[in-house]
Enzyme design. Sequence first.
Site, mmCIF file in Angstrom:
data_model
loop_
_atom_site.group_PDB
_atom_site.id
_atom_site.type_symbol
_atom_site.label_atom_id
_atom_site.label_comp_id
_atom_site.label_asym_id
_atom_site.label_seq_id
_atom_site.Cartn_x
_atom_site.Cartn_y
_atom_site.Cartn_z
ATOM 1 N N GLU A 1 -13.144 1.831 -4.310
ATOM 2 C CA GLU A 1 -14.149 3.075 -4.134
ATOM 3 C C GLU A 1 -13.674 3.950 -5.353
ATOM 4 O O GLU A 1 -12.373 4.104 -5.483
ATOM 5 C CB GLU A 1 -13.900 3.805 -2.843
ATOM 6 C CG GLU A 1 -14.524 3.143 -1.662
ATOM 7 C CD GLU A 1 -14.364 3.727 -0.404
ATOM 8 O OE1 GLU A 1 -13.819 5.087 -0.578
ATOM 9 O OE2 GLU A 1 -14.928 3.505 0.634
ATOM 10 N N HIS B 1 0.954 -1.139 -0.036
ATOM 11 C CA HIS B 1 -0.038 0.028 -0.087
ATOM 12 C C HIS B 1 0.951 1.237 -0.026
ATOM 13 O O HIS B 1 0.595 1.971 0.947
ATOM 14 C CB HIS B 1 -0.891 0.028 1.319
ATOM 15 C CG HIS B 1 -1.944 -0.993 1.174
ATOM 16 N ND1 HIS B 1 -2.990 -1.238 2.271
ATOM 17 C CD2 HIS B 1 -1.981 -2.296 0.570
ATOM 18 C CE1 HIS B 1 -3.665 -2.625 2.022
ATOM 19 N NE2 HIS B 1 -2.959 -3.019 0.993
#
Lengths: 395, 395
Positions: free
Chosen positions: A268, A175
């Site tokens: 998202e 990440h």
Amino acid sequence: MDGFWEGDVQHAYWRQGSRHGLLRYAWTVLVAGITFLGLAGSPNQSAHAQSAVTAETVASGLSYPWSVAFLPDGGYLVTERDGVLKVVHEDGRQDVVAGTPDVFAQGQGGLLDVVLSPSFEADQTVYLTFSQGSPEGAGTSLFKATLDGSNGAGYALVEGDTIFAGNNKAFGGRHFGSRLAFDGDGNIYMTLGDRGDGPRSQDTSDHTGSVLRLTPDGDPAPGNPFLDNPAYQPEIWSIGHRNPQSAAVHPETGALWTVEHGARGGDEINIPEAGKNYGWPVISYGRHYAGGKIGEGTEKAGMEQPIFYWDPSIAPSGMAFVTSDKYPDWSGDLLVGALRGQHLAKLTLDGEDVVSEEQLLTDLRERIRDVRQGPDGFIYVLTDSDDGKLIRLRP
Amino acid sequence: MDGFWEGDVQHAYWRQGSRHGLLRYAWTVLVAGITFLGLAGSPNQSAHAQSAVTAETVASGLSYPWSVAFLPDGGYLVTERDGVLKVVHEDGRQDVVAGTPDVFAQGQGGLLDVVLSPSFEADQTVYLTFSQGSPEGAGTSLFKATLDGSNGAGYALVEGDTIFAGNNKAFGGRHFGSRLAFDGDGNIYMTLGDRGDGPRSQDTSDHTGSVLRLTPDGDPAPGNPFLDNPAYQPEIWSIGHRNPQSAAVHPETGALWTVEHGARGGDEINIPEAGKNYGWPVISYGRHYAGGKIGEGTEKAGMEQPIFYWDPSIAPSGMAFVTSDKYPDWSGDLLVGALRGQHLAKLTLDGEDVVSEEQLLTDLRERIRDVRQGPDGFIYVLTDSDDGKLIRLRP
């Protein structure tokens, strides 16, 4: 669709005594033939016919390519995650560019995004994001340099400088983000992932899990929402992001759009606004990998909702708005690459609403790492593998 | 999703000297195992993991079943398109119900929807839609009868009557619609396709290509928008529909939602409002089968936009809002069957916006004709084939 596909062709019309019966039958066979074109050999498409595009390989043999930018002379600037920057030529030849920063090439870390400065033709300025190692761990950093290809002895980045480095480095290879997008004022949006440590996305003293907005020199951009708030890093534009690996400025509104990875569910699409909180890890759609509920649920006061999400996740990376006229009916659509999903998602928009979704390139069975519209109007994608490809979509 | 799927597992974390390295790796293997569960043997899912439901076959050997209703005693009332109505029992046994109307079983025509009256337990009233033949051609009609299963000699419809028949019958076997849905006042919405003749959807003297609203006796319902307008059939609620084979009343708002087939593209979800025009064949997304543009484009003043559309088409049939608590996280979602698409579309809604779409049951490789939520809270689907199945979805 139900003319042919509704499944009742076996009861052919010409039995019904219509005087146009035989003509209609002939037309059915003709059109069914056209419809089937391009479906051969692609099992997914038996259930899912697609808009007709052909995948044309420009270059292959790339090692986990992550991002592509388009040089004015027609070449392609491509990052490989293990730290190599290449100029890829239209004939497939590849030149390594010297002068890249040392990268922390572990897990998802390495050499990541590449974009040209809006004034590249005048100044040959290039921006790269990368995972930067240190004894205290790794974080995401921004590198600025000048691309020199004028000496005939190959390409090099010169006058390179790391102009921004995220704080609070950490071990682990997850990440890092990261994508870059220029706003209309020449400032740079930069997305950072949470480094696999969710609460950092809510920590306003921490750059991770945030969208930043920087000047072309890597300083906090004028007008940033928290310049006067000592609890926040001044580079922060928005917080509460998990791992955004897609960013683009909308061609009409000028607003930043991002796409971020969720856990097992909850990828998202957001339109991050200044000073707002996009909720990770307090709210999220989907579930953790082990099936558990994430955070407090899906909604909370003071935290923004995505405009669209995927559950289960497709693992989105790269995004582009289509503005060219090369593809019938695609203008204004949003393209998003899918790694795990192994497709290119095409989303039709009505303002900020997604009104249609289509999966393209499923027959490739490749993880899509990046998608861009080139200055020639064609769409290009990068596939994520040890034999990664730069692919042009031919309408 | 990017923890495991982002694709960087090959660079395993434990090489990085984190003291939790080995523990993390063990957990990775465990969770990856869980995540893969249920993917075996279903090629589609390599690119598209799904919400975990198991398809449990209640009955098979149905001939192109079209619609299912749930009897209070636990049986299932199922229409077969060629004209047979059956009571299907929980153990798979099937009884043919006598007394059904004669149907025009050609092409997409035949015995179509079945719904119970809201007062079924008191009056055993059943409504059926069907393609009704005549020397002038066929149209869509509504049949009302009482289900009698009390005599121990099998099931029969008694006191059956065709209480409504669409005007302007035509030859050909395409686009009869049709679904029924009760509004909160006991009136019946009935959807009619355009019979393969697009301009009829704009012809207000014609029932085809419209949503109708009828009393329980098949008369124009009080409050219909055109009761005083002689240019319109008084049963008309909305016009401009191509071939709606899905209809349901929203469990919270009470509004009618429909899904209709587009051509090669342009399946639409609409929320038909009284007196409005949904545009077919003047406006539509997608293309004709032969690739040509449809009508005047995608938008026009005085014509409504869908809230969502599919391009290319999935061939939608059947729809249900999930209100039960049997399926984690599905409450409020909209399910739509897909014939050509061979899946069950699950759409997550935010009011009238679709904010997420998932394809379920792709591993079945079956055309889905109908989807309903039963009174037991479980979701049931019908598959469209000569060995059609009634399937219960087990969470």
